[in-house]
Design a protein around this motif. Structure first.
Motif, PDB file in Angstrom:
ATOM      1  N   UNK A 111      35.861  46.256  43.324  1.00 28.96           N
ATOM      2  CA  UNK A 111      34.719  46.763  42.414  1.00 28.96           C
ATOM      3  C   UNK A 111      36.156  46.599  40.957  1.00 28.96           C
ATOM      4  N   UNK A 112      37.519  46.438  41.513  1.00 26.63           N
ATOM      5  CA  UNK A 112      38.527  46.417  39.791  1.00 26.63           C
ATOM      6  C   UNK A 112      37.638  45.384  39.231  1.00 26.63           C
ATOM      7  N   UNK A 113      38.092  44.245  39.975  1.00 28.18           N
ATOM      8  CA  UNK A 113      37.539  42.688  39.469  1.00 28.18           C
ATOM      9  C   UNK A 113      36.130  42.839  38.436  1.00 28.18           C
ATOM     10  N   UNK A 114      35.469  42.911  39.566  1.00 27.35           N
ATOM     11  CA  UNK A 114      33.573  43.811  38.959  1.00 27.35           C
ATOM     12  C   UNK A 114      34.414  44.380  37.609  1.00 27.35           C
ATOM     13  N   UNK A 115      34.718  45.018  37.578  1.00 22.92           N
ATOM     14  CA  UNK A 115      34.553  46.180  36.313  1.00 22.92           C
ATOM     15  C   UNK A 115      35.290  45.375  35.160  1.00 22.92           C
ATOM     16  N   UNK A 116      36.225  44.800  35.084  1.00 22.70           N
ATOM     17  CA  UNK A 116      37.124  44.082  34.333  1.00 22.70           C
ATOM     18  C   UNK A 116      36.734  42.855  33.676  1.00 22.70           C
ATOM     19  N   UNK A 117      35.966  42.048  35.013  1.00 24.46           N
ATOM     20  CA  UNK A 117      35.139  41.423  34.617  1.00 24.46           C
ATOM     21  C   UNK A 117      35.403  40.710  33.084  1.00 24.46           C
ATOM     22  N   UNK A 118      35.966  39.558  32.494  1.00 26.18           N
ATOM     23  CA  UNK A 118      35.026  38.745  30.895  1.00 26.18           C
ATOM     24  C   UNK A 118      35.704  39.535  30.412  1.00 26.18           C
ATOM     25  N   UNK A 119      37.103  40.805  30.645  1.00 27.77           N
ATOM     26  CA  UNK A 119      37.550  41.203  29.842  1.00 27.77           C
ATOM     27  C   UNK A 119      39.188  41.288  30.474  1.00 27.77           C
ATOM     28  N   UNK A 120      39.743  40.316  30.707  1.00 24.05           N
ATOM     29  CA  UNK A 120      41.220  39.777  30.940  1.00 24.05           C
ATOM     30  C   UNK A 120      41.302  37.802  30.874  1.00 24.05           C
ATOM     31  N   UNK A 121      42.666  38.191  30.054  1.00 23.80           N
ATOM     32  CA  UNK A 121      42.913  36.607  29.495  1.00 23.80           C
ATOM     33  C   UNK A 121      43.157  36.293  31.422  1.00 23.80           C
ATOM     34  N   UNK A 122      43.225  34.645  31.392  1.00 19.53           N
ATOM     35  CA  UNK A 122      43.483  33.511  31.766  1.00 19.53           C
ATOM     36  C   UNK A 122      44.882  33.751  32.730  1.00 19.53           C
ATOM     37  N   UNK A 123      45.875  33.845  31.719  1.00 22.11           N
ATOM     38  CA  UNK A 123      47.087  35.163  32.707  1.00 22.11           C
ATOM     39  C   UNK A 123      47.254  35.446  33.180  1.00 22.11           C
ATOM     40  N   UNK A 124      46.723  36.435  32.489  1.00 16.55           N
ATOM     41  CA  UNK A 124      46.403  37.420  34.286  1.00 16.55           C
ATOM     42  C   UNK A 124      45.907  37.614  34.713  1.00 16.55           C
ATOM     43  N   UNK A 125      44.957  36.648  34.725  1.00 13.00           N
ATOM     44  CA  UNK A 125      43.219  36.600  36.073  1.00 13.00           C
ATOM     45  C   UNK A 125      44.547  36.032  37.674  1.00 13.00           C
TER      46      UNK A 125
END
Length: 89
Positions: free
Chosen positions: A62-76
């Protein structure tokens, strides 16, 4: 119908070995006898993940869906490494 299990094998182990064997059997959701039987017959029992893992995983999804496209590749990459570490534990 499976064959009756009415024969015994006895082995000697140290206290430390017995504890390790019991812990490994518990991780797999098996009795010590069943775990040792499977290993001796060439099977590798797999650990059973605790229920809390699935709860954690659902919340993480659920968290991943909520932050999708809002985090950097490094954070991912760091999140994936963290998840892999948790899964290995």
């Amino acid at each position: 119908m499976s064959e009756a299990k009415n024969k015994n094998l006895f082995i000697r182990v140290s206290g430390k070995e017995k504890n390790i064997i019991a812990q490994n059997a518990k991780k797999c959701g098996l009795s010590v006898s069943e775990c040792l039987r499977r290993r001796a017959l060439g099977y590798m029992p797999r650990a059973v993940l605790p229920k809390i893992f699935f709860s954690f995983n659902n919340k993480l999804d659920k968290l991943c869906v909520a932050v999708e496209d809002k985090i950097t590749a490094d954070t991912e990459e760091k999140i994936i490494a963290l998840i892999d570490g948790i899964t290995e534990s």
